[in-house]
Design a protein around this motif. Sequence first.
Motif, PDB file in Angstrom:
ATOM      1  N   GLN A 185       1.178  -1.177  -0.112  1.00  0.00           N
ATOM      2  CA  GLN A 185      -0.114   0.052  -0.018  1.00  0.00           C
ATOM      3  C   GLN A 185       1.090   1.781   0.216  1.00  0.00           C
ATOM      4  O   GLN A 185       1.979   0.879   0.441  1.00  0.00           O
ATOM      5  CB  GLN A 185      -0.621  -0.359   1.214  1.00  0.00           C
ATOM      6  N   LYS A 186       0.369   2.379  -0.597  1.00  0.00           N
ATOM      7  CA  LYS A 186       1.113   3.047  -0.560  1.00  0.00           C
ATOM      8  C   LYS A 186       0.425   4.471   0.912  1.00  0.00           C
ATOM      9  O   LYS A 186      -0.978   4.615   1.253  1.00  0.00           O
ATOM     10  CB  LYS A 186       1.260   4.351  -1.455  1.00  0.00           C
ATOM     11  N   ARG A 187       1.459   5.547   1.195  1.00  0.00           N
ATOM     12  CA  ARG A 187       1.195   6.423   2.335  1.00  0.00           C
ATOM     13  C   ARG A 187       0.298   7.073   1.935  1.00  0.00           C
ATOM     14  O   ARG A 187      -0.374   7.602   2.856  1.00  0.00           O
ATOM     15  CB  ARG A 187       2.575   7.064   2.545  1.00  0.00           C
ATOM     16  N   ALA A 188       0.262   7.656   0.083  1.00  0.00           N
ATOM     17  CA  ALA A 188      -0.918   8.772   0.182  1.00  0.00           C
ATOM     18  C   ALA A 188      -2.065   8.007   0.116  1.00  0.00           C
ATOM     19  O   ALA A 188      -3.051   8.959   0.341  1.00  0.00           O
ATOM     20  CB  ALA A 188      -0.343   8.480  -1.180  1.00  0.00           C
ATOM     21  N   GLU A 189      -2.752   6.504  -0.275  1.00  0.00           N
ATOM     22  CA  GLU A 189      -3.825   5.875  -0.106  1.00  0.00           C
ATOM     23  C   GLU A 189      -3.986   6.193   1.601  1.00  0.00           C
ATOM     24  O   GLU A 189      -5.284   5.959   1.484  1.00  0.00           O
ATOM     25  CB  GLU A 189      -3.322   4.407  -0.476  1.00  0.00           C
ATOM     26  N   VAL A 190      -3.236   5.968   2.806  1.00  0.00           N
ATOM     27  CA  VAL A 190      -3.931   6.466   3.708  1.00  0.00           C
ATOM     28  C   VAL A 190      -4.176   7.128   4.223  1.00  0.00           C
ATOM     29  O   VAL A 190      -5.188   6.591   4.829  1.00  0.00           O
ATOM     30  CB  VAL A 190      -1.942   5.066   4.262  1.00  0.00           C
ATOM     31  N   GLU A 191      -3.375   7.598   3.583  1.00  0.00           N
ATOM     32  CA  GLU A 191      -3.998   9.419   4.287  1.00  0.00           C
ATOM     33  C   GLU A 191      -5.064   9.559   3.297  1.00  0.00           C
ATOM     34  O   GLU A 191      -5.630  10.502   4.110  1.00  0.00           O
ATOM     35  CB  GLU A 191      -2.591  10.440   3.618  1.00  0.00           C
ATOM     36  N   ALA A 192      -5.256   9.459   2.265  1.00  0.00           N
ATOM     37  CA  ALA A 192      -6.809   9.523   1.873  1.00  0.00           C
ATOM     38  C   ALA A 192      -7.758   8.817   2.388  1.00  0.00           C
ATOM     39  O   ALA A 192      -8.629   9.896   2.238  1.00  0.00           O
ATOM     40  CB  ALA A 192      -6.568   9.189   0.843  1.00  0.00           C
TER      41      ALA A 192
END
Length: 447
Positions: A185-192
């Motif tokens: 997973q990407k951190r950007a996906e987590v933050e979104a």
Amino acid sequence: MAPTAAEAPSVAVGSPYTGYVYSYPHKTAYRPLEPAPALREVWAGQDLSALFLYLHIPFCEMRCGFCNLFTRTGAPQELVARYLDALERQAHAVREAVPDARFAVGAIGGGTPTYLEAAELTRMFRIAAEVMGAEFGSMPLSVETSPATATPDRLAVLAAHGTTRVSIGVQSFLDAEARAAGRPQKRAEVEAALTAIREAAFPTLNIDLIYGIDGQTHASWLASLDAALAWRPEEIYLYPLYVRPLTGLGRRAVSRADWDDDRLALYRAGRDHLRATGYEQVSMRMFRRAGAPADVDTGYRCQRDGMVGLGCGARSYTSELHYSFDYAVNVGEVRGIIDEYVALDRDAFSRARFGYRLDAAEQRRRYLLTSLLQADGLDVAEYRARFASDAVADFARELEPLADGGLLSVDAERVVLTEDGLAWSDAIGPALFSSATAALMDGYRAR
């Protein structure tokens, strides 16, 4: 000085990470119930005034490397529809068998419940409300989600049905660590996803993190914690990484000799960091932000009150019987059990199929385990009122070594694990299993 893994207390010879005791007995101790009892008989004489309602959705968009949950990936929409059809048949059968059931608290887990699309989630809630009589909006309700599925349309359905707590499995905010744990997973996906959850204004946000990942350091662990704390979650769960049979990591990872000491050190670092930033420890895993709004006290107590589970991986329990459907981890076996579940007719759902009967001694032991592994421990007076006996006397053989080793504190009011005892919860819990339950678990064929 706190014990290291090499200085194991006498009750927990070996690793401090023997197993996570989230329920007792574990489903690997369940066996086919022959003859299968009717649910009406199973629930006869039980207190139905304040039950837990649990819905299980056994689908995920991916299977993490550490995951041994009962779930399958990539389920087609047609299978999801058939699963909800079966869930509705089961709900009608259960409601007919237990028409007076009243629910004080609810949870939806899996798998990943938000694997369902918004319309499918709406149907799931309708089944629980219209068939089971769940009064969403007037009771605490927790729902599990993931970074990939915490979309605004799905979250809007959760909010519209009174969800009070959303729990998201992040595991690590560092992309390299997430990959090492078998969770690409990407951190950007987590933050979104976290942005969408906060915008939906659920009263409680919980973030799950994992320590002990290959390549994780003290500094990277604290960096991931700080990234989580930036969202001011009401709750944070810190999980030690386990490498279990039949999982992605279990097929390729080799545990280091010093892994236990590393996990203990990371646990203590995380615990101390959360305490310093205003979090209170509830158990080895759970930390709650001081002053965060708590769910209304509904009177439900897991030590004494029952649970009604819907779905092929859900457990149900009365004071004397815990029951569910068959259990597996292997992908092919899980798919087979789900396929069997969606084909069951309403009559088949009116009986308990797999389970474990708790005699008086096991009821006492379950009460001990579900109490002792919490930071506030076991209330001596409540135990005496329920069982007409003394907990310390009933379990003297098990508790005395813990107290002698500095892992347990006993007084006239409470029996509680010390700070070191909480750190060793995953060894203490399994060490308290009865020999009969342990034998059944050892005899389970992993599949």
